[in-house]
Design a protein around this motif. Sequence first.
Motif, mmCIF file in Angstrom:
data_model
loop_
_atom_site.group_PDB
_atom_site.id
_atom_site.type_symbol
_atom_site.label_atom_id
_atom_site.label_comp_id
_atom_site.label_asym_id
_atom_site.label_seq_id
_atom_site.Cartn_x
_atom_site.Cartn_y
_atom_site.Cartn_z
ATOM 1 N N HIS A 1 3.948 -2.095 -6.625
ATOM 2 C CA HIS A 1 2.559 -1.919 -7.067
ATOM 3 C C HIS A 1 1.616 -1.899 -5.872
ATOM 4 O O HIS A 1 1.991 -2.279 -4.760
ATOM 5 C CB HIS A 1 2.154 -3.045 -8.015
ATOM 6 C CG HIS A 1 2.840 -3.002 -9.342
ATOM 7 N ND1 HIS A 1 2.400 -2.217 -10.386
ATOM 8 C CD2 HIS A 1 3.959 -3.641 -9.790
ATOM 9 C CE1 HIS A 1 3.201 -2.386 -11.422
ATOM 10 N NE2 HIS A 1 4.171 -3.231 -11.095
ATOM 11 N N GLU A 2 0.384 -1.462 -6.143
ATOM 12 C CA GLU A 2 -0.650 -1.487 -5.103
ATOM 13 C C GLU A 2 -1.177 -2.914 -4.940
ATOM 14 O O GLU A 2 -1.280 -3.659 -5.921
ATOM 15 C CB GLU A 2 -1.818 -0.579 -5.503
ATOM 16 C CG GLU A 2 -1.512 0.905 -5.388
ATOM 17 C CD GLU A 2 -1.172 1.294 -3.953
ATOM 18 O OE1 GLU A 2 -1.985 1.004 -3.048
ATOM 19 O OE2 GLU A 2 -0.067 1.851 -3.737
ATOM 20 N N ASP B 1 0.850 -1.193 0.000
ATOM 21 C CA ASP B 1 0.000 0.000 0.000
ATOM 22 C C ASP B 1 0.887 1.245 0.000
ATOM 23 O O ASP B 1 1.712 1.417 0.893
ATOM 24 C CB ASP B 1 -0.902 -0.032 1.240
ATOM 25 C CG ASP B 1 -1.955 1.061 1.221
ATOM 26 O OD1 ASP B 1 -1.611 2.213 0.892
ATOM 27 O OD2 ASP B 1 -3.114 0.739 1.534
ATOM 28 N N ARG B 2 0.704 2.109 -0.995
ATOM 29 C CA ARG B 2 1.599 3.263 -1.129
ATOM 30 C C ARG B 2 1.575 4.152 0.114
ATOM 31 O O ARG B 2 2.529 4.834 0.434
ATOM 32 C CB ARG B 2 1.237 4.098 -2.362
ATOM 33 C CG ARG B 2 -0.083 4.849 -2.288
ATOM 34 C CD ARG B 2 -0.060 6.034 -3.275
ATOM 35 N NE ARG B 2 0.205 5.549 -4.631
ATOM 36 C CZ ARG B 2 -0.720 4.973 -5.401
ATOM 37 N NH1 ARG B 2 -1.952 4.812 -4.925
ATOM 38 N NH2 ARG B 2 -0.451 4.581 -6.625
ATOM 39 N N ARG B 3 0.462 4.120 0.872
ATOM 40 C CA ARG B 3 0.356 4.973 2.051
ATOM 41 C C ARG B 3 1.346 4.571 3.139
ATOM 42 O O ARG B 3 1.607 5.304 4.072
ATOM 43 C CB ARG B 3 -1.072 4.931 2.590
ATOM 44 C CG ARG B 3 -2.110 5.596 1.697
ATOM 45 C CD ARG B 3 -3.530 5.280 2.153
ATOM 46 N NE ARG B 3 -3.816 3.840 2.077
ATOM 47 C CZ ARG B 3 -4.958 3.301 2.523
ATOM 48 N NH1 ARG B 3 -5.869 4.050 3.121
ATOM 49 N NH2 ARG B 3 -5.161 2.001 2.399
ATOM 50 N N GLU C 1 -3.594 -4.418 -7.340
ATOM 51 C CA GLU C 1 -3.172 -4.875 -8.682
ATOM 52 C C GLU C 1 -2.710 -6.336 -8.678
ATOM 53 O O GLU C 1 -2.402 -6.909 -9.721
ATOM 54 C CB GLU C 1 -2.037 -3.976 -9.192
ATOM 55 C CG GLU C 1 -2.418 -2.494 -9.287
ATOM 56 C CD GLU C 1 -1.196 -1.617 -9.521
ATOM 57 O OE1 GLU C 1 -0.426 -1.904 -10.456
ATOM 58 O OE2 GLU C 1 -1.000 -0.648 -8.745
#
Lengths: 649, 649
Positions: free
Chosen positions: B300-301, B281-283, B304
């Motif tokens: 990637h998220e 998770d990019r967060r 995906e």
Amino acid sequence: MERKSGRPEGVRPEICFNDSPLGTRPYEGEDRVTGKIVTEYESRFQSFLAAGGPVNCRERTDKLRAELARRGLAGFIIPRADQHQNEYVAPSSERLSWLTGFSGSAGLAIVLSSRAAIFVDGRYTVQAQAQTDPGVFTTIHIAEMAPSAWIEMNLNRGERLGYDPWLHTQTAADQFTAACSQIEAELVPTQSNPIDAIWTDRPGEPIGAVRMHPLRYSGETARAKISRIQSAILKMDGIIITDPHNIAWLFNIRGSDVAHTPLPLGFAYVPVQGRPTLFLDRRKLSDAVRARLNAIADVHEPAELTDFISALGRRGSPVGFDSSTSPVALIQIFESAGGKPKLGPEIVGVLKARKNSVEIEGAKAANERDGAAVCRFLNWMKREAPKGAVTEISAVVAIEGFRRDSGMLKDISFATIAAAGENSAIPHYRVSEISNLKVRRGLFLIDSGGQYEDGTTDITRTIAIGKPTKEMRDRFTRVLKGHISVARAVFPKGTTGAQIDSFARESLWRAGLDFDHGAGHGVGSYLSVHEGPQRISKAGTAVLEAGMILSNEPGYYAPGRFGIRIENLVVVRPIEIPRSEREMLGFETISLAPIELDLVDVKLLNRHERDWLDAYHARVRARLSSRVDPKTRAWLVRATRKLASRTRT
Amino acid sequence: MERKSGRPEGVRPEICFNDSPLGTRPYEGEDRVTGKIVTEYESRFQSFLAAGGPVNCRERTDKLRAELARRGLAGFIIPRADQHQNEYVAPSSERLSWLTGFSGSAGLAIVLSSRAAIFVDGRYTVQAQAQTDPGVFTTIHIAEMAPSAWIEMNLNRGERLGYDPWLHTQTAADQFTAACSQIEAELVPTQSNPIDAIWTDRPGEPIGAVRMHPLRYSGETARAKISRIQSAILKMDGIIITDPHNIAWLFNIRGSDVAHTPLPLGFAYVPVQGRPTLFLDRRKLSDAVRARLNAIADVHEPAELTDFISALGRRGSPVGFDSSTSPVALIQIFESAGGKPKLGPEIVGVLKARKNSVEIEGAKAANERDGAAVCRFLNWMKREAPKGAVTEISAVVAIEGFRRDSGMLKDISFATIAAAGENSAIPHYRVSEISNLKVRRGLFLIDSGGQYEDGTTDITRTIAIGKPTKEMRDRFTRVLKGHISVARAVFPKGTTGAQIDSFARESLWRAGLDFDHGAGHGVGSYLSVHEGPQRISKAGTAVLEAGMILSNEPGYYAPGRFGIRIENLVVVRPIEIPRSEREMLGFETISLAPIELDLVDVKLLNRHERDWLDAYHARVRARLSSRVDPKTRAWLVRATRKLASRTRT
């Protein structure tokens, strides 16, 4: 008393071995490895001719390839196996040996059109190389490459590889199938074994007479055993019994179809209710035995088995098959008829492993009788060997003679391992005319056993001829510590043999030493000397249960120099401990013979170990003194003397 | 030095615990079992509120049944699991606890239209009965009936049983499928978890910040680790990594998504060649961390992931899945796209288990630092407890305070087990306001550990408050003999933990006693305190290899009276033995804290055991004296005194 009983000529060792150190009348035979004429000495149950050999290897393999070509097969798999996955197989099932010349007890060959390989375990790599023709067969250590991997590398796409479905388990067949499909080749079951087509002088199937195993030895009627089985298989229509050991136990019969194990080869079906069906060659059955069997089961010819299995399959109901011994052929027949086979561990074996009180008492009697013979042998050996006239072969002949003196020996329980010097470093050594050594100064190891109607024995002693080295005494004492650690073990119900195995190794490990076999195997009751599922080994996943009989046999092997093994049989029994919080079990040692004190370094023993050894020797002396001749008795008193106590921390 | 470093207010135990025996400022909270207002004391990493409870059980189960009816499902399986089969799961994955009220760390519930059951192991039967509504859930000991057997008995023919394929492994799913087909019912994967549909205030997925784990702690770059993996998976296109522990190790990252283990929840794919793909998770990623990760992988998220897996599947090439942690959902997606999944033990875990020299040095430093805190705690406890003002909770608060004093504690490695009197007889006891006992005369057991960047610790000590009974000293000494037997063990390469386990039990067995947990578990490097595959237990089939860290923790438990456990961490290392014939391994003990001499019956120890204990205590004293305050140092000298030697055999 038994010593007075019928003593066959030529087996009064106290006399004959003094007169003729090499034993009795030799006769001549041809050695199959060298082709030269050798002499064999009298041993009723063991031959010293070097079996096997490469002489016929190429010719027979060529014949096989021609036969395979006729059948449109690119290759064929030849296991050392019979239809029951027996340890000892009848001469008619020795296809691997006949084809390759390899006479070991475990192996598998694969013959392809242009190449062939034989797969053996660590015990047999050297022997296989010597006995097979290296121009025909490549010897492969099975731990280094599995047959299925070799198939993937050497079989070609689209080719058909044959196998005899009567000689393989489902597991084995699945592996070969997987290997073939990997390379888009095909595994094909053969209708008849192609080797039988070219083996013109193949012996007939064995038809050893079947005897009833009386209640005074079995301790439980076949009826009672059958109903115990039936109440344990409620979820199934019935079970197919393919292991002759289990058939022998269940129906209280014994036979003589293979060497060293009183097996009647056959099959059986036990339905959840009603009468079992037994498939035994009628030529093995006297009218009396047939009548006894008819009282509890329907007796059919083996030829009728396949129709019977198809009929079962058509019923479409669940039937149990023993995954470790069922030939895949039976399972295929059953399935193709619509049956649902339930493969798994087969229940009879577990019940058989738990000996009842009558079997245990029989085992104790057999081991006491056997121990007397071993004592007489050890005394004879310690006296005669230093004179330099004893060989490994004469030792084998002698110990068999002492056992036969009891008048109750039915067979030896396996080919005696009598090993002098460097040969003792080979755990599964088997003496032949070629390997036969004179017993010289150093260590001598003898691993042997007898088949008596009341029990099967297996005992190993290592003795010193002359003065042993410091190293020998150190190693022997460490092996002894392991043996005592197992003998004294106390463990809760539910413990497996794997949990005990390391007790046998701890004191060797501390010195950076180990041995490469299990610490113990299960033993049958006038059946196989190697019985499952119980065992003391890294792979011993079976729970140890009261009544099971196992060997306790740690060892140490210095390749090319000497080997040591100390083996007694033990019975698992409940142990009472004050204020115990668990149901505890332990071992009762039932083998009786002195452990070589000349090889014990007392300084390495702690108090518990010294106490155990003294108590064991006191028991050996008490139980055997009355069973041996005065000379042996005098020796026995010395051989079981109390250890000089030492204070140690 | 570390003692001087940043010390949070209220955690200067030398002072505060003398002033306020129950520790620091309480605040109020509602107990979920009783509903009554209780007080919680300051502990950063552990709560004392009794979690779980039956209050909402019926209402939520009714809601679930309604939801299932809407979906045409007759029932649903609720495991205590997240998508990674983690030991600690995020609040958003506590579906089992939310539904049933059972807050234990392992369990599985099945809700059918008219009946429901919860399956737990021996540790949790009592707790599950207390925390769930007996009118709704039947508590079943999983050893007495497996969920699949229960399904066969309670699900009806033709019914559809739902399960969330993200929360089960292939093995589990196969068992449920088999059970359903037995009774001609159907097992149905759900698209979304029905509980999430009714759990309106369900917490969000955790988004704990991801940090790089620096080379000075990891000892190997992620690049190097990745290429080691790639050279080990040549037969595959790549492997899917579903175990976050393995992702953390491989990419040298740590996170904070679950309690007590610095895990970043996520997935990864490592191709046999080229750049890995990481699903995080990019967060959770700062720009700096993202940049570091982009240098070695495509990030990637998580959303995906499924498309990525489908694409892999369409390539039709073999990809490895970790059979013990892969959600069956991933495997189904991969297969339905045409992929050939290779399920098996996943290689990363084995490499992770073998610590490199940097990780081992880190572990030693962490254990020395941790040992100083444990010493200060033990001294405080021995001084304060007899005054009668210490409770289990204040003990937990105190030891956490002493650990935080180092200024380097990132978290505790698991909820501290602080158990007085009868509570110490519960191996996995966890104190709550309800169970909290005042520490009185008798035994006190504390099992705790810390997460430091250089290592994860886990240590258990059992001490006597007042004069122990003869029985307590006998039991403690037997447990100690087992602990020493493992600590001193020497074994050849290739030995498994199962072969060592019985060393921990031998002296208890001899008295008819035992304990019902393994003798040791693997431990990670600033990762999970329970790491596989290495373990010392009957089930420990993994080979012990140099560099592995394990616990050595035999115990003894007298239900309702007292419990004993002695735990140190050990590192597997090569052992040099003069004239050794094998490559030998042994353990090096790295935990440092006195073992309670007031509980040792020296007469039961042999010379080797006395020597080991004296040498261990000398090392503890030498390493920790400079790390503790004068008061503790004075106590440490007494607590590590040499044993009065006795001549024993």
